[in-house]
Design a protein around this motif. Structure first.
Motif, short mmCIF file in Angstrom:
data_model
loop_
_atom_site.label_atom_id
_atom_site.label_comp_id
_atom_site.label_asym_id
_atom_site.label_seq_id
_atom_site.Cartn_x
_atom_site.Cartn_y
_atom_site.Cartn_z
N GLU A 1 -28.13 8.21 17.89
CA GLU A 1 -27.96 8.58 19.29
C GLU A 1 -26.47 8.57 19.63
OE1 GLU A 1 -28.36 4.51 21.86
OE2 GLU A 1 -30.24 5.48 21.28
N SER B 1 -23.70 8.94 23.32
CA SER B 1 -23.55 8.97 24.77
C SER B 1 -22.52 10.01 25.17
CB SER B 1 -23.14 7.59 25.29
OG SER B 1 -23.02 7.59 26.70
N ASP C 1 -20.43 12.07 28.57
CA ASP C 1 -20.12 12.23 29.98
C ASP C 1 -20.64 13.59 30.44
OD1 ASP C 1 -18.78 9.80 30.07
OD2 ASP C 1 -16.86 10.70 29.50
N SER D 1 -23.28 9.98 33.02
CA SER D 1 -23.32 9.90 31.56
C SER D 1 -24.78 9.96 31.12
CB SER D 1 -22.66 8.62 31.04
OG SER D 1 -23.38 7.48 31.47
N VAL E 1 -27.48 9.55 27.48
CA VAL E 1 -27.69 9.22 26.08
C VAL E 1 -28.62 10.27 25.46
CG1 VAL E 1 -28.64 7.55 24.45
CG2 VAL E 1 -27.33 6.76 26.44
N GLU F 1 -30.97 14.75 33.41
CA GLU F 1 -30.69 13.55 34.18
C GLU F 1 -30.90 13.79 35.68
OE1 GLU F 1 -30.15 10.56 32.71
OE2 GLU F 1 -30.61 11.80 30.95
#
Length: 415
Positions: free
Chosen positions: A58, A60, A62, A78, A80, A289
């Protein structure tokens, strides 16, 4: 030339004895490798290459901050992404892209007739939304529906067969490009903006039945000026319906740019008393998101929320529109080079070591084969017979007669 080995005891080969005397413990490792190579079938070069790479599980990233209306906090800045998720998103977006390009080809060959509105360029919207909601949640959209139809679970074969009007299509060949349905997906709808009140009705059913489900009601910037949309905003707010209104702003309503069509192009503020967010619709993670955020809001009982996805379509409004009379080819090329959703996701995956270019190329090959197989089916499958013209008028009803063009022609309706 072969050597005979005494049967009384298993003897190491001369090469093994040589390596044993010369390099000690290295012999054990080579013996293991030798046995593995001898017993296992040779792997393709691509698999060996991928096995040799060290991928991360995985990473992460921005992501762009969303503009907010009547909200103190918005989605995170941000996200993941796991390797499994990244590969899945890439394959789905690539499949939607290739499927639409194949539809373009079939339309130009006159295999697909009638209206046909393609979704290429907007893949991050349908993939990002579907990645963040539950299969039991509901989605209704306008006539640019192929991407959502696939993301909701229908196969490329069923979609292309519907486009060509064949029995194997998702609506049995009677719906075409604008009218595709599956479980908890209420289609493309041909009347501009008319699906928005229907979406509010679906959200009302969710609230009435206390199912903890929500409805995503999608429309374009061209429909955003329709009066029925504002009427629906009002009812949804009064009744606190679990409805997420989604404006897919692809910058052009038919051949008219948003700046020429709307006094206010801040579509996420159009709900006035309904909170809203503006999202980068070309970034699948940004859409995901943001969708998680609005879904949580609507599911919490606070009422409706509005999400504007800033995206772009590569084709014209429909296949009858070349798409370059009201915008330049340079504009389209610039978006492709700088903001293409598949390119952005691919670069993100490769640069973060979530995947390799070779691995993604293998997915591309797999997708192309799936599209070609589906296209062959969609052109070879028979059309629905005339006697099925009245089928599926209602659901769960007994059979009844449907009148044809005159009173002497009747068709039987079968559920």
């Amino acid at each position: 030339m072969s050597r005979s080995v005494p049967s009384t005891a298993a003897q190491p080969s001369p090469w093994s004895r040589y390596w044993c005397s010369s390099y000690g413990s290295l012999n054990k490792m080579l013996l293991v490798v030798s046995r593995m190579m001898g017993s296992a079938s040779p792997k393709p070069a691509g698999e060996v290459l991928l096995a040799a790479r060290n991928f991360v599980n995985e990473a992460s990233f921005d992501i762009k901050k969303c503009a907010l209306h009547r909200l103190e906090e918005g989605p995170p800045v941000s996200a993941v992404l796991t390797r499994e998720e990244g590969l899945k998103y890439y394959k789905i977006m690539q499949t939607v892209r290739r499927m639409e390009l194949k539809a373009d080809q079939l339309y130009k060959q006159k295999v697909i007739r009638g209206f046909c509105h393609l979704y290429d360029g907007q893949e991050a919207c349908c993939v990002g939304i579907e990645a963040a909601i539950n299969p039991s949640d509901h989605v209704i959209t306008a006539y640019r529906a192929h991407g959502f139809t696939y993301a909701r679970g229908l196969s490329v074969r069923e979609i292309l067969a519907e486009l060509t009007g064949r029995r194997g299509g998702c609506a049995k060949g009677k719906g075409g490009s604008m009218h595709m349905y599956t479980k908890n997906f209420y289609g493309g709808n041909g009347i501009v903006g008319a699906q928005v009140p229907v979406g509010a009705g679906i959200a009302l059913a969710c609230k009435y039945k206390s199912t903890d489900e929500i409805c995503f009601t999608l429309y374009g910037d061209g429909a955003a000026n329709q009066g029925q949309i504002f009427e629906t905003y009002n009812m949804a707010a009064l009744w606190k319906l679990p409805c997420v209104f989604v404006c897919e702003n692809n910058r052009y309503g038919m051949g008219t740019s948003t700046e020429r069509a709307a006094a206010s192009t801040d579509y996420y503020r159009r709900g006035d008393f309904i909170p809203g967010i503006k999202v980068d619709g070309m970034d699948v993670l940004c859409v995901r998101e943001a969708t998680k955020f609005v879904a949580s809001y609507a599911r919490s009982g606070k009422g409706p929320i509005l999400m504007e996805l800033q995206t772009y379509r590569y084709h014209g409004h429909s296949m009858s529109d070349p798409g370059v009379s009201y915008r330049s080819r340079e504009e389209i090329k610039e978006v492709r080079n700088k903001s293409d959703p598949i390119m952005l996701h691919k670069n993100r995956m490769v640069n973060s070591k979530l995947a390799s270019i070779e691995e993604l190329k293998e997915i591309d090959i797999e997708v192309r084969k799936e599209i070609e197989d589906a296209a062959q089916f969609a052109t070879a499958d028979p059309e629905p017979p005339l006697e099925e013209l009245g089928y599926h008028v209602y659901s769960g009803q007994i059979s009844f007669d449907v009148r044809g063009v005159n009173q002497w022609i009747k068709y039987k309706s079968v559920c």
